[in-house]
Design a protein around this motif. Structure first.
Motif, short mmCIF file in Angstrom:
data_model
loop_
_atom_site.label_atom_id
_atom_site.label_comp_id
_atom_site.label_asym_id
_atom_site.label_seq_id
_atom_site.Cartn_x
_atom_site.Cartn_y
_atom_site.Cartn_z
N SER A 123 0.90 -0.94 -0.22
CA SER A 123 -0.11 -0.11 -0.30
C SER A 123 1.07 1.45 -0.25
O SER A 123 0.84 2.37 -0.46
CB SER A 123 -1.13 0.12 1.29
OG SER A 123 -0.11 0.39 2.79
N ILE A 124 1.94 1.33 0.51
CA ILE A 124 3.11 2.20 0.24
C ILE A 124 3.06 2.99 -0.93
O ILE A 124 3.22 3.97 -0.93
CB ILE A 124 4.17 2.14 1.48
CG1 ILE A 124 5.00 3.01 1.45
CG2 ILE A 124 4.57 0.82 0.94
CD1 ILE A 124 4.10 4.22 2.05
N GLY A 127 0.75 5.36 -1.93
CA GLY A 127 0.27 6.28 -1.33
C GLY A 127 1.58 7.01 -2.22
O GLY A 127 1.15 8.61 -1.94
N GLU A 215 -5.67 0.98 7.01
CA GLU A 215 -4.72 1.66 6.41
C GLU A 215 -3.57 2.84 6.87
O GLU A 215 -4.63 3.76 6.66
CB GLU A 215 -3.95 1.46 4.80
CG GLU A 215 -4.99 0.01 4.25
CD GLU A 215 -3.21 -0.75 3.97
OE1 GLU A 215 -2.44 0.43 4.35
OE2 GLU A 215 -3.77 -1.47 3.05
N ALA A 217 -0.56 4.00 6.19
CA ALA A 217 1.08 4.17 5.43
C ALA A 217 0.82 4.93 4.06
O ALA A 217 1.04 5.89 4.46
CB ALA A 217 1.39 2.81 5.21
N PRO A 218 -0.24 4.53 3.03
CA PRO A 218 -0.90 5.36 2.20
C PRO A 218 -1.52 6.87 3.07
O PRO A 218 -1.05 7.88 2.57
CB PRO A 218 -1.92 4.63 1.36
CG PRO A 218 -1.97 3.81 1.65
CD PRO A 218 -1.39 3.39 3.51
N LEU A 220 0.01 8.84 5.22
CA LEU A 220 0.79 9.27 5.63
C LEU A 220 1.88 9.95 4.99
O LEU A 220 2.22 11.10 4.93
CB LEU A 220 2.18 9.14 6.51
CG LEU A 220 1.52 7.92 8.26
CD1 LEU A 220 2.05 7.13 8.78
CD2 LEU A 220 0.92 9.40 8.91
N VAL A 221 2.33 9.57 3.43
CA VAL A 221 2.05 9.64 2.80
C VAL A 221 1.45 10.81 1.49
O VAL A 221 2.17 11.97 1.44
CB VAL A 221 2.63 8.52 1.12
CG1 VAL A 221 3.10 9.09 0.68
CG2 VAL A 221 3.53 7.48 2.14
#
Length: 292
Positions: A123-124, A127, A215, A217-218, A220-221
């Protein structure tokens, strides 16, 4: 006689191996369930004294006794609602086209292979794509809309694959019967195939949205904030979400914030279990009405 003994010995060994494999799978399942129960029980012990209606209705604060989860909860509701609005029509529509309309060709195989590969991408990565496409290229900034579109990229391949499996599970006899009565392909898909596959499609959709809800991580990005002192009211507002708020609390040195994080996890679990309960209810309700 020796041949019969060899066959009997092989069957006996097969039953022994089968029993050992079944026991190993059972022990693995029990071990996972026990670990999960221990973790949940530990979270309940830490967070139950902090879980209250004031906790749900209060805004974030630097003081643990005043901190709440309202902005993160409403941010997650905004994200999941918009993600469902974007991903469900696109995902189900793409699945219907690939299964019911697209000819069996190399182009279709290539698309199918890419969708299957995208379902396993971390998922990152989505992101980073959302940061470059939605935040910067389309200038949506670090808004709820950017976060929802990024989560749409995360869950869209999963919804497509789950919907395809549900459509494949519908017997071809239903399609042939509709064609024999003079129905067009669109009428067959809309009135026969989709209602028959609805339980499987809804289950896949709910499980995909449950993944999106957890989720972090995405988000946060693409710029989700750890502290937002207001509830989002429009698509261009900044936002936070339950996983991000929980992560923020767990990173604090004060023990009180760790208890707040446990209470936040309980809220997130309740939301996730509720969404999965909806999937079970839909499958049970519509499964009774469909007799193949």
């Amino acid at each position: 006689m020796s041949t019969k003994i060899d066959i009997y010995t092989k069957r006996r060994r097969g039953r022994i191996v089968n029993g050992m494999f079944t026991a190993a799978c059972f022990l693995a399942t029990i071990s996972c369930v026990l670990v999960l129960l221990v973790l949940i029980w530990n979270i309940i012990l830490q967070g139950k004294s902090w879980l209250s209606w004031d906790f749900i209705e209060s805004l974030p604060s630097r003081f643990p006794e005043k901190a709440g989860i309202k902005t993160a909860l409403w941010g997650s509701i905004w994200l999941i609602s918009l993600t469902a609005l974007f991903s469900v029509p696109l995902g189900v529509g793409a699945a219907v086209y690939l299964e019911e309309y697209a000819p069996r060709s190399r182009w279709r195989k290539m698309i199918q292979l890419n969708i299957a590969n995208l379902a396993g991408v971390p998922s990152i990565v989505y992101g980073i794509l959302g940061l470059g496409l939605f935040v910067r290229a389309l200038a949506f900034e670090r808004s709820v809309l950017s976060g929802a579109l990024t989560l749409t990229l995360v869950v869209l391949p999963i919804i497509i694959l789950a919907s395809q499996e549900a459509l494949r599970a519908v017997p071809d006899s239903i399609r042939r019967s509709a064609y024999a009565l003079g129905a067009t392909r669109w009428q067959t898909v809309w009135y026969q195939v989709l209602p028959a596959s609805l339980p499987g499609i809804m289950t896949g959709v709910i499980l995909s949205l449950s993944r999106a809800l957890g989720e972090a991580a995405p988000l946060l990005v693409v710029g989700a904030m750890a502290y937002v002192p207001f509830v989002p009211e429009k698509l261009s507002d900044e936002f936070t979400a339950l996983p991000i708020q929980i992560f923020n609390w767990t990173s604090r040195p004060q023990e009180e914030f760790h208890h707040l994080a446990a209470a936040g996890i309980l809220v997130l679990l309740v939301v996730l279990v509720s969404m999965n309960a909806v999937a079970v209810f839909v499958r049970h309700k519509y499964g009774k009405k469909i007799r193949w």
